[in-house]
Design an enzyme around this catalytic site. Structure first.
Site, short mmCIF file in Angstrom:
data_model
loop_
_atom_site.label_atom_id
_atom_site.label_comp_id
_atom_site.label_asym_id
_atom_site.label_seq_id
_atom_site.Cartn_x
_atom_site.Cartn_y
_atom_site.Cartn_z
N TRP A 12 2.10 -2.34 -8.99
CA TRP A 12 2.18 -1.49 -10.18
C TRP A 12 1.47 -2.08 -11.40
O TRP A 12 1.44 -1.45 -12.46
CB TRP A 12 3.65 -1.21 -10.52
N HIS A 99 -4.78 -12.47 -7.21
CA HIS A 99 -5.33 -11.15 -7.54
C HIS A 99 -6.50 -11.32 -8.52
O HIS A 99 -6.42 -12.13 -9.44
CB HIS A 99 -4.23 -10.27 -8.14
N GLU A 168 -9.88 -7.63 -1.29
CA GLU A 168 -10.02 -6.66 -2.38
C GLU A 168 -11.34 -6.90 -3.11
O GLU A 168 -11.39 -7.73 -4.04
CB GLU A 168 -8.87 -6.83 -3.38
N SER A 211 -8.90 0.96 -4.73
CA SER A 211 -9.05 2.41 -4.86
C SER A 211 -8.56 3.21 -3.65
O SER A 211 -9.10 4.28 -3.35
CB SER A 211 -10.50 2.78 -5.16
N GLY A 232 -2.96 -0.07 -5.79
CA GLY A 232 -2.66 -0.17 -7.22
C GLY A 232 -2.32 1.19 -7.78
O GLY A 232 -1.23 1.73 -7.58
C1 PEP Z 1 -4.88 -3.61 -6.82
O1 PEP Z 1 -4.39 -3.66 -7.93
O2 PEP Z 1 -4.69 -4.53 -6.03
C2 PEP Z 1 -5.66 -2.42 -6.45
C3 PEP Z 1 -6.18 -2.38 -5.26
O3 PEP Z 1 -5.79 -1.45 -7.40
P1 PEP Z 1 -6.35 0.04 -7.19
O4 PEP Z 1 -5.72 0.59 -5.94
O5 PEP Z 1 -5.94 0.78 -8.41
O6 PEP Z 1 -7.83 -0.07 -7.03
#
Ligand code: PEP
Length: 250
Positions: A12, A99, A168, A211, A232
């Site tokens: 979050w 992260h 990521e 995303s 996210g």
């Molecule tokens: C994240 O915060 O790890 C992430 C993947 O964010 P989002 O899904 O918004 O890209």
């Protein structure tokens, strides 16, 4: 960590007030046995909501994680910080480390390594994030960067059984852009190969994050090497989060 379940980890970030617990409650209402047989759903709200979420998920199959922790494993004079003992104490089983949003704001590989050590000490399960920036990708440095993050972040960590990994790409987080399916499949396989060869992890769990949404989840689900998702933005909206889970499990 060997687990054949598919992970759905809700990150979050710095969002959520006491009212946001309703979003969690909508997911709790999803008393779908089939989902819980196949999925592991982990909520990582901000520190301020950990206690409330911890109470709300009691007697459910949902699990709780923190988005970060301080590198110092003992209590101390670190204003504004929370350590691994404190997140464990409030009911967390997991912690997200490395992260990119925290790497950008100062978490070096060395600091992340200390956080891994202090989290292992508390028996927390670690969601260890790695990823390259767009600039690094354009310079063909992706593998170099990922290996560096893994080698330095996991230095002197003997027991890696409680670590799962999240690939990521930084250019994918919050941008709506996801890697091409073939590229992502290859990248996940390369990460797994490296984890097996370098760290002797027999069955590495590697998630994808960046995303993930109800719109692209069907395409992502075609990539069999992915063991789940770190989500996210879309995870804060229970309708979207449930949609992602259902499209994956059904
Ligand atoms: C994240 O915060 O790890 C992430 C993947 O964010 P989002 O899904 O918004 O890209």
């Amino acid at each position: 960590m060997t687990n054949n379940k598919i992970y759905f980890i809700a990150n979050w970030k710095m969002y959520g007030t006491l009212h946001s617990v309703q979003s969690l409650k909508n997911v709790i209402k999803l008393k779908n046995k089939q989902i819980y047989n196949k999925a592991k759903i982990i909520y990582c709200p901000p520190y301020t909501l950990l206690e409330l979420f911890s109470k709300s998920i009691k007697k459910t199959k949902l699990e709780l994680g923190a988005q970060n922790c301080h590198f110092h494993s003992e209590y101390g004079a670190f204003t504004g910080s929370v350590n691994s003992k404190m997140i464990k104490n409030v009911g967390c089983k997991y912690v997200i480390l490395g992260h990119s949003e925290n790497r950008i704001s100062g978490d070096s590989d060395k600091i992340i390594n200390l956080k891994v050590k202090s989290s292992i000490k508390e028996n927390l399960k670690i969601i260890f994030c790695i990823g390259e920036t767009l600039k690094e990708k354009k310079k063909n440095k992706t593998n170099l960067i990922l290996k560096k993050q893994l080698i330095n972040g996991l230095r002197n960590i003997k027991n890696k059984k409680n670590i799962i990994f999240a690939y990521e790409p930084v250019w994918s987080i919050g941008t709506g852009i996801i890697p091409k399916s073939n590229d992502l499949e290859n990248q996940i396989l390369q990460i797994k190969h490296f984890l097996k060869r370098k760290f002797r992890i027999k069955h590495p769990t590697v998630l994808y994050g960046g995303s993930v949404s109800p719109k692209n989840i069907s395409a992502l689900n075609q990539i069999s090497s992915i063991n789940g998702f770190l989500i996210g933005g879309a995870s804060q909206n229970s309708k979207k989060f449930i949609d992602i889970i259902k499209k994956t499990i059904n």
